[in-house]
Structures are given as C-alpha cells and as structure tokens.
Design a protein around this motif. Structure first.
Motif, PDB file in Angstrom:
ATOM      1  N   ASP A   4       0.526  -4.806  -8.673  1.00 11.86           N
ATOM      2  CA  ASP A   4       1.926  -4.728  -8.245  1.00 11.86           C
ATOM      3  C   ASP A   4       2.195  -5.710  -7.104  1.00 11.86           C
ATOM      4  O   ASP A   4       3.250  -6.350  -7.057  1.00 11.86           O
ATOM      5  CB  ASP A   4       2.265  -3.309  -7.780  1.00 11.86           C
ATOM      6  CG  ASP A   4       2.254  -2.307  -8.920  1.00 11.86           C
ATOM      7  OD1 ASP A   4       2.709  -2.659 -10.020  1.00 11.86           O
ATOM      8  OD2 ASP A   4       1.773  -1.176  -8.704  1.00 11.86           O
ATOM      9  N   CYS A  22       1.496   2.016  -5.448  1.00 10.71           N
ATOM     10  CA  CYS A  22       1.382   0.559  -5.493  1.00 10.71           C
ATOM     11  C   CYS A  22      -0.074   0.147  -5.698  1.00 10.71           C
ATOM     12  O   CYS A  22      -0.974   0.651  -5.021  1.00 10.71           O
ATOM     13  CB  CYS A  22       1.916  -0.042  -4.196  1.00 10.71           C
ATOM     14  SG  CYS A  22       1.858  -1.847  -4.125  1.00 10.71           S
ATOM     15  N   THR A  23      -0.298  -0.780  -6.620  1.00  7.65           N
ATOM     16  CA  THR A  23      -1.633  -1.302  -6.906  1.00  7.65           C
ATOM     17  C   THR A  23      -1.719  -2.770  -6.501  1.00  7.65           C
ATOM     18  O   THR A  23      -0.706  -3.407  -6.174  1.00  7.65           O
ATOM     19  CB  THR A  23      -1.949  -1.183  -8.403  1.00  7.65           C
ATOM     20  OG1 THR A  23      -1.049  -2.042  -9.123  1.00  7.65           O
ATOM     21  CG2 THR A  23      -1.786   0.256  -8.885  1.00  7.65           C
ATOM     22  N   GLU A  24      -2.924  -3.325  -6.576  1.00 12.18           N
ATOM     23  CA  GLU A  24      -3.103  -4.758  -6.305  1.00 12.18           C
ATOM     24  C   GLU A  24      -2.251  -5.607  -7.244  1.00 12.18           C
ATOM     25  O   GLU A  24      -1.666  -6.604  -6.839  1.00 12.18           O
ATOM     26  CB  GLU A  24      -4.574  -5.147  -6.466  1.00 12.18           C
ATOM     27  CG  GLU A  24      -5.434  -4.912  -5.249  1.00 12.18           C
ATOM     28  CD  GLU A  24      -6.808  -5.549  -5.419  1.00 12.18           C
ATOM     29  OE1 GLU A  24      -6.901  -6.789  -5.470  1.00 12.18           O
ATOM     30  OE2 GLU A  24      -7.780  -4.776  -5.518  1.00 12.18           O
ATOM     31  N   GLN A  39      -4.350  -5.357  -0.803  1.00 13.89           N
ATOM     32  CA  GLN A  39      -2.926  -5.433  -1.157  1.00 13.89           C
ATOM     33  C   GLN A  39      -2.162  -6.342  -0.194  1.00 13.89           C
ATOM     34  O   GLN A  39      -1.344  -7.163  -0.603  1.00 13.89           O
ATOM     35  CB  GLN A  39      -2.306  -4.036  -1.163  1.00 13.89           C
ATOM     36  CG  GLN A  39      -2.811  -3.149  -2.284  1.00 13.89           C
ATOM     37  CD  GLN A  39      -1.861  -2.007  -2.596  1.00 13.89           C
ATOM     38  OE1 GLN A  39      -0.667  -2.056  -2.283  1.00 13.89           O
ATOM     39  NE2 GLN A  39      -2.373  -0.970  -3.237  1.00 13.89           N
ATOM     40  N   SER A  85       0.801  -1.238   0.000  1.00 12.63           N
ATOM     41  CA  SER A  85       0.000   0.000   0.000  1.00 12.63           C
ATOM     42  C   SER A  85       0.827   1.278   0.000  1.00 12.63           C
ATOM     43  O   SER A  85       0.323   2.346   0.367  1.00 12.63           O
ATOM     44  CB  SER A  85      -0.975   0.026   1.188  1.00 12.63           C
ATOM     45  OG  SER A  85      -1.858  -1.059   1.141  1.00 12.63           O
ATOM     46  N   LEU A 121      -9.385  -8.453 -11.825  1.00 18.20           N
ATOM     47  CA  LEU A 121      -8.363  -7.629 -12.466  1.00 18.20           C
ATOM     48  C   LEU A 121      -7.956  -8.178 -13.837  1.00 18.20           C
ATOM     49  O   LEU A 121      -7.069  -7.610 -14.490  1.00 18.20           O
ATOM     50  CB  LEU A 121      -7.132  -7.538 -11.559  1.00 18.20           C
ATOM     51  CG  LEU A 121      -7.355  -6.811 -10.228  1.00 18.20           C
ATOM     52  CD1 LEU A 121      -6.191  -7.074  -9.274  1.00 18.20           C
ATOM     53  CD2 LEU A 121      -7.528  -5.318 -10.458  1.00 18.20           C
ATOM     54  N   PHE A 176      -1.628   7.219  -7.701  1.00 20.22           N
ATOM     55  CA  PHE A 176      -2.632   6.374  -7.047  1.00 20.22           C
ATOM     56  C   PHE A 176      -2.178   6.011  -5.636  1.00 20.22           C
ATOM     57  O   PHE A 176      -1.017   5.645  -5.419  1.00 20.22           O
ATOM     58  CB  PHE A 176      -2.880   5.093  -7.835  1.00 20.22           C
ATOM     59  CG  PHE A 176      -3.696   4.085  -7.060  1.00 20.22           C
ATOM     60  CD1 PHE A 176      -5.066   4.239  -6.956  1.00 20.22           C
ATOM     61  CD2 PHE A 176      -3.075   3.020  -6.406  1.00 20.22           C
ATOM     62  CE1 PHE A 176      -5.823   3.335  -6.206  1.00 20.22           C
ATOM     63  CE2 PHE A 176      -3.824   2.113  -5.666  1.00 20.22           C
ATOM     64  CZ  PHE A 176      -5.207   2.282  -5.569  1.00 20.22           C
ATOM     65  N   CYS A 177      -3.091   6.083  -4.684  1.00 19.10           N
ATOM     66  CA  CYS A 177      -2.799   5.679  -3.309  1.00 19.10           C
ATOM     67  C   CYS A 177      -3.951   4.833  -2.769  1.00 19.10           C
ATOM     68  O   CYS A 177      -5.124   5.214  -2.907  1.00 19.10           O
ATOM     69  CB  CYS A 177      -2.619   6.895  -2.398  1.00 19.10           C
ATOM     70  SG  CYS A 177      -1.241   7.954  -2.833  1.00 19.10           S
ATOM     71  N   ALA A 178      -3.612   3.712  -2.173  1.00 14.88           N
ATOM     72  CA  ALA A 178      -4.614   2.885  -1.491  1.00 14.88           C
ATOM     73  C   ALA A 178      -4.859   3.501  -0.122  1.00 14.88           C
ATOM     74  O   ALA A 178      -4.027   3.389   0.774  1.00 14.88           O
ATOM     75  CB  ALA A 178      -4.116   1.450  -1.359  1.00 14.88           C
ATOM     76  N   HIS A 205       0.350  -4.489 -16.195  1.00  9.46           N
ATOM     77  CA  HIS A 205      -0.002  -3.186 -15.594  1.00  9.46           C
ATOM     78  C   HIS A 205       1.257  -2.376 -15.377  1.00  9.46           C
ATOM     79  O   HIS A 205       2.225  -2.919 -14.867  1.00  9.46           O
ATOM     80  CB  HIS A 205      -0.694  -3.414 -14.254  1.00  9.46           C
ATOM     81  CG  HIS A 205      -1.144  -2.156 -13.614  1.00  9.46           C
ATOM     82  ND1 HIS A 205      -2.264  -1.468 -14.039  1.00  9.46           N
ATOM     83  CD2 HIS A 205      -0.629  -1.441 -12.606  1.00  9.46           C
ATOM     84  CE1 HIS A 205      -2.421  -0.406 -13.308  1.00  9.46           C
ATOM     85  NE2 HIS A 205      -1.445  -0.360 -12.418  1.00  9.46           N
ATOM     86  N   GLU A 219      -8.982  -1.361   0.481  1.00  7.39           N
ATOM     87  CA  GLU A 219      -7.916  -1.323  -0.531  1.00  7.39           C
ATOM     88  C   GLU A 219      -6.601  -1.801   0.067  1.00  7.39           C
ATOM     89  O   GLU A 219      -5.837  -2.546  -0.570  1.00  7.39           O
ATOM     90  CB  GLU A 219      -7.742   0.104  -1.052  1.00  7.39           C
ATOM     91  CG  GLU A 219      -8.880   0.614  -1.913  1.00  7.39           C
ATOM     92  CD  GLU A 219      -8.665   2.052  -2.335  1.00  7.39           C
ATOM     93  OE1 GLU A 219      -8.989   2.375  -3.498  1.00  7.39           O
ATOM     94  OE2 GLU A 219      -8.180   2.864  -1.516  1.00  7.39           O
TER      95      GLU A 219
END
Length: 626
Positions: A520, A516-518, A577, A512, A599, A566-568, A626, A573
C-alpha cells in the motif's frame, strides 16, 4: 510595573503567585489550577478557559503553571488550601504525545514551555500533580481535566508502555475527572461544593467520571451500558475492542447512556456527554476578558505554541469527520458548536489592535476549518444517531453542507479595517466542500467557496489531509477516496492558473496505519510521484488513547465488524513502510528495490525507478495487485 499594559500588568491575569494574589486583595483563592503548560491567557489554552470561566462565575482563581514536582514541592504549597478545590490538567496535549515520538524517543523540545524547553513537566502530570496535592492536602478535593484525563477515562492502550492501562482514576488520587470541554461541569462542581455538598456525593454531573464501589453497578438498560471489566479486557483483547465501540458511540450522542466499567471491587462511572453548547454559550466562553497573551512572568520569552496561534481565531468546536486516528470527537464530540458571526468579528478586531499585528490573520479555523455553522437539517434525526462520522462512507443526507455562511464570514473579516488578508491554516475537508448535494444554490456556493479559499485565503501553501492513496486503508481511516484529491487538485490548479498565482498544495500522509501494508505504501509512492510530489508533511502512525485506530492496533480486531486487521507493530515493519515516503532519496533506493523484489512487485520498481528496471527484474512476478 506598567499599569494597563497587558504584557506587564499582572493584575489583568489570574494570579500565579501569592504576591499577585495579595495585590488583588485576596486572602486565599477559592480554586487553584495546576497546569502542565505555561500560562497563556488565550481561549486556545484550556487552563485559561477554565480559570476565566470560574472567575466569571464569581470565584477567585489562582493558577500554578508547570509546577516543579522534583524539589521541596513549594509550588504545590504556595497558595495553601483553596476554599473549594484544586484543578489539575496535564496541558493541551497528552503528556506522552508531548514527550515522545512515534519511535518512542524522547523529544528535545516542548512547544508549550517558554523557549520550547523540554523537561518542564513529568510523564503523566495528571497522576503526578494529583498525588502530590492529595499527600499535602488530603481533605481538599482534586478535580482533573484536560486531554490527558479525558482520553484516559476508561481502560485504554498506552503505546509508550505497550500495555493496557486502567482508567486514569485507578492511577490518580483525583476525586473526579471532567472529560471533554469542561466549562459547565466545573462551574456546577464549584456551586455544589460551595453549598456544602461533599465531593463524594457529587456523582451525577454530565461529562464527569468517578470511581465508586462496584456494588453500585445497576442492571444494564437503555440508560446504562455495562462494559467488559478491566480484568476481562486484560485476558481477552476482543473485549477491550468491543468496549470501544460503545465508548465511541456514546461520546458522539447528544443524549448518551451512562457507561460502567468494573475494576476489582471498584467501578468507574462515566456520566453522559452534555449536548453541544448553544451559540450563545460558546460566545460567552470566547468573549471572556482574555488578554490573549502569555502571563508577564514570561516577558521576553517565546512560547512556540502561542506563536502559532497568536493572530488566529477559532470559530467552532467539534468535528463530524470521525477520522479513525483522531481524538477530537472523543473530547469535543461530533456536533458543531459554532460561535456567532459577531463574536468572531469582535475577536478579529481585538487581534487587529495587538501591537505586533501586521494585517494578516494566520487562521480562521477550528478542528476542521470548514465546518463552522453546519449541523443536521432535522435535529431529531441527529438525536437518535450513533454514527461516529457524518462524512463516512459518504456525507449524511441530513447534513447541511452549505458553505455560503462561511463565505459571508470570510468576506466580512476581510472588510475589517486593518485586515490585509485572512488565511485558513486549519485543515479543510474538501470532501465536505466538494460534496454534490443536488441543490443548485448550495452546490454553486460550495464551488465558490473552494475557488475563494484557493484564491484569497492561502498563504502560499494549502495543507490538506488525504492521509493515504489506497481505498482499503482510507476506508479504515474513515477518509474519502483519493480520487477526490485529484478532483480538488484540478480545482486548485485551475484557480492558480486563472488568477496567475503560484501556490503549493501540501498533502499530509500517514504510514503504518492499521490495515496498511508495504505494498500500500509503495502504491502511495507511485501515485504521489506521478503527481510530481516530494512529500514533506508525513508521519508514522502514533497510537493515542481512545481512537478507533489505536484499538485496532492494540487488538488486531475492528471493533465494529470483529474482523482481523493487519497492523505494522514492530519497529522494522514501521520503518519498512515509512521509507516509501522518501523514494526520491537515493539513501532509500536500494532498500526499497530489495523490499519490492521480496514482495514480487517488480512493476512498482519500474514505476518508481525506471532507470533501475533492468533485465534482472524481468523474471519476477509482475503482480497480482494486493
């Protein structure tokens, strides 16, 4: 009382009670320090350092550790009015980090309290202690310092309250804040107060912050930076983000500018950081007559934070890594202030004389273990530099990365009678020790450093901090490519095989983090699985005041580029992660599969759970990376 037994003889410590003070022949102290931590007389504990520094300058210093703020306030009254001032610190950690997890849940323990007991300090002790002292003794100056005050010296995002807070000077009754390492400023304040100068006239000491009438704001120039006001930052997060760029740059300069931030009809003035201490100055601080033990009032009790460092030796201050999520440079600066070899060896010898010492130094380290003695080759270049990191995106060509002095020091430590082995427990920057300089001698010494580190200075498990596997996240973290971890792991495995030893390489990772995304995190899970790692040293990103990552988390904007990131931020969220750390736990398997289906990354399902990849997933889009 057993005289000259440092575990029982209170005369060897700063007094914590009137009885102890009277035994020293004092009528009253010159300075009384209040700390949110237990009193451990060791150079790793800030209150002890400040107390011993003032004592060395000729002042009578008493200390009140973990005062009770909920009763009749007798702890705050017991020494009466000091001759000069009160000093206040929340302790070695920001109290909110100390009290709460990344999920904002109350922790059940406190490593800086006897027995690890929680509840010995309030939230925001800097504010609580200062306000109590000013109510009881309105005419006595209050000087605040320590991590909590230091990192909250200007407007900052408070994760636990989920809001932008003003400088802590607006919330506390303290007269002055000392930020960073405070030995020089605290002695200068004491000298000026002793000479009869009013606390309100002390406005120019480096590394101090104070609240003034806003009419004193000067015209912006090379020596004065006017930040966006608190009111502007509240209305527009991008202005808070822009402020941070200036704050970070000035925190990492040798000779910075004064920062000004307006709050209604008041203004906070931040005087520049001091240049890094010289080796002689650092030695002087570490060589003060610490007992290296908790005060006798805790005899028979365990203070967990002390147990971690009781047989360790800190070799330097500062860190030039500049990691986005780290507060070290904001507090200690990026320039390394190293102790002399002799000072370090003398402390090691003192450790060998401790009654419980079994021959093992638990850590020869610092903020980053392998930065000792390193600095710019041309200091004039360093004086002009405003970059927050000397290692990102690649090591600075002006940085001397020669590890041979470290090798010599390690060997000298291990040659001391009574030393069986010295371990490196602090984090090692392998991107620093593996950096190819093109200088044959330095590169050879650095290869030898890595080999000796792994062969002789690992206590079964070497902890390193790649933090993530994906380059775009690592770039935001100001960390090197994960490819360097593979290279270091190969060295680690080769040395273990050659020496016939079986040690573990333990990497730290963060979920997070801004950017960082899911996906990632799923990629991280696949790459660490392929390394046959079941991760254990992991954490969810916790926004702490005055870090680049926190400013991005709060504003969604990168302060240096102005780009959206982007931020979780929502709990679901962050949990989505975090689950990828534990792909090997059947508890998480079905949820991870569902997430990757959503996804449209069935390819990652097949890599994580090959036995689960059946025809029902074949129809899913197998990816655009991604």
């Amino acid at each position: 009382m057993s005289q000259n037994n440092p575990q029982r003889d209170t005369s060897l410590y700063l007094p914590t009670s009137v009885k102890e003070m009277k035994a020293l022949g004092w009528d009253r102290p010159d300075v009384v320090l209040f700390s949110g931590d237990a009193y451990v007389d060791h150079p790793s504990f800030g209150a002890a350092v400040i107390g011993r520094t003032l004592q060395n300058a000729g002042y009578k210093v008493a200390i009140v550790p973990q005062p009770n703020w909920q009763d009749d306030l007798r702890d705050f009254r017991k020494f009466g009015e000091p001759r000069l001032f009160f000093g206040v610190s929340a302790g070695a950690m920001d109290s909110m980090v100390n009290h709460y997890t990344a999920n904002r849940r109350k922790r059940s323990d406190d490593a800086y309290t006897p027995g690890g007991r929680h509840g010995a300090r309030p939230d925001y002790p800097t504010i609580v202690y200062s306000d109590i002292l000013k109510r009881i003794f309105p005419d006595i100056p209050v000087i605040a310092g320590g991590i909590e005050a230091s990192l909250r010296r200007l407007s900052h995002y408070d994760y636990w309250q989920d809001r932008l807070r003003p400088s802590i000077l607006l919330d506390t009754a303290a007269d002055i804040i000392i930020y960073g390492m405070g030995e020089k400023p605290i002695v200068e304040i004491a000298k000026r107060l002793e000479s009869g100068i009013s606390i309100r006239e002390i406005t120019d000491i480096p590394q101090t912050a104070l609240l003034l009438p806003s009419v004193q704001i000067p015209v912006a120039d090379d020596n004065n930076i006017i930040l966006n006001s608190f009111e502007e930052c509240i209305k527009d997060k991008s202005k808070q983000s822009r402020n941070f760029m200036h704050i970070e740059q000035q925190s990492n300069r040798m000779n910075g500018a004064i920062l000004w931030q307006q709050y209604g009809d008041k203004v906070v003035k931040i005087n520049p950081m001091l240049p890094p201490l010289t080796t002689e100055e650092v030695d002087k601080s570490f060589d003060l007559p610490y007992t290296r033990l908790p005060h006798p009032r805790y005899y028979g009790k365990t203070i967990p934070a002390y147990e971690m460092i009781r047989h360790s030796v800190c070799m330097h201050r500062g860190c030039f890594g500049g990691c986005s999520f780290c507060t070290i440079s904001a507090h200690q600066g990026k320039f390394i202030a190293s102790r002399s070899k002799q000072s370090i060896l003398s402390e090691v010898e003192r450790v060998t004389r401790m009654p419980d010492f079994k021959g093992y130094i638990s850590d020869l380290g610092g903020p980053s273990a392998n930065m000792w003695s390193m600095r710019g080759k041309n200091i004039d270049i360093c004086k002009k530099c405003m970059k927050p990191s000397c290692l990102h995106p690649k090591p600075c060509p002006n940085l001397n990365t020669d590890h041979s002095p470290l090798l010599d020091l390690y060997r000298s430590v291990d040659a001391i009678p009574g030393i069986k082995k010295s371990f490196i427990g602090s984090g090692v920057r392998y991107d620093l020790s593996m950096h190819a300089t093109g200088n044959r001698n330095i590169d050879s010494a650095n290869r030898k450093y890595n080999e000796e580190l792994i062969e002789k200075h690992v206590s079964g498990r070497l902890k390193v901090a790649p933090e993530h596997t994906e380059d775009k996240v690592l770039n935001l973290m100001r960390k090197p490519s994960f490819s360097q971890f593979y290279d270091f792991k190969k060295i680690f495995d080769d040395v273990n095989r050659k020496c016939g030893i079986k040690q573990q390489l333990i990497p730290y990772f963060i979920s997070s983090h801004p950017g960082c995304t899911e996906i990632d995190m799923a990629e991280l899970a696949v790459k660490t699985k392929n390394l046959d790692m079941h991760l254990e040293q992991v954490q969810d990103f916790t926004p702490t005041p005055m870090t680049l990552a926190t400013e991005i988390y709060y504003s969604g904007i990168h302060p240096y580029t102005g780009e959206r990131v982007f931020c979780a931020t929502r709990p679901e969220e962050k949990l989505a992660q975090r689950q990828y750390f534990f792909w090997y736990d059947k508890t998480y398997r079905q949820q991870i599969i569902k997430s990757l289906q959503r996804l449209k990354r069935s390819d990652l399902i097949s890599q994580l759970f090959p036995n689960s990849f059946t025809s029902k997933y074949q129809g899913h889009n197998r990816h655009k990376k991604h």
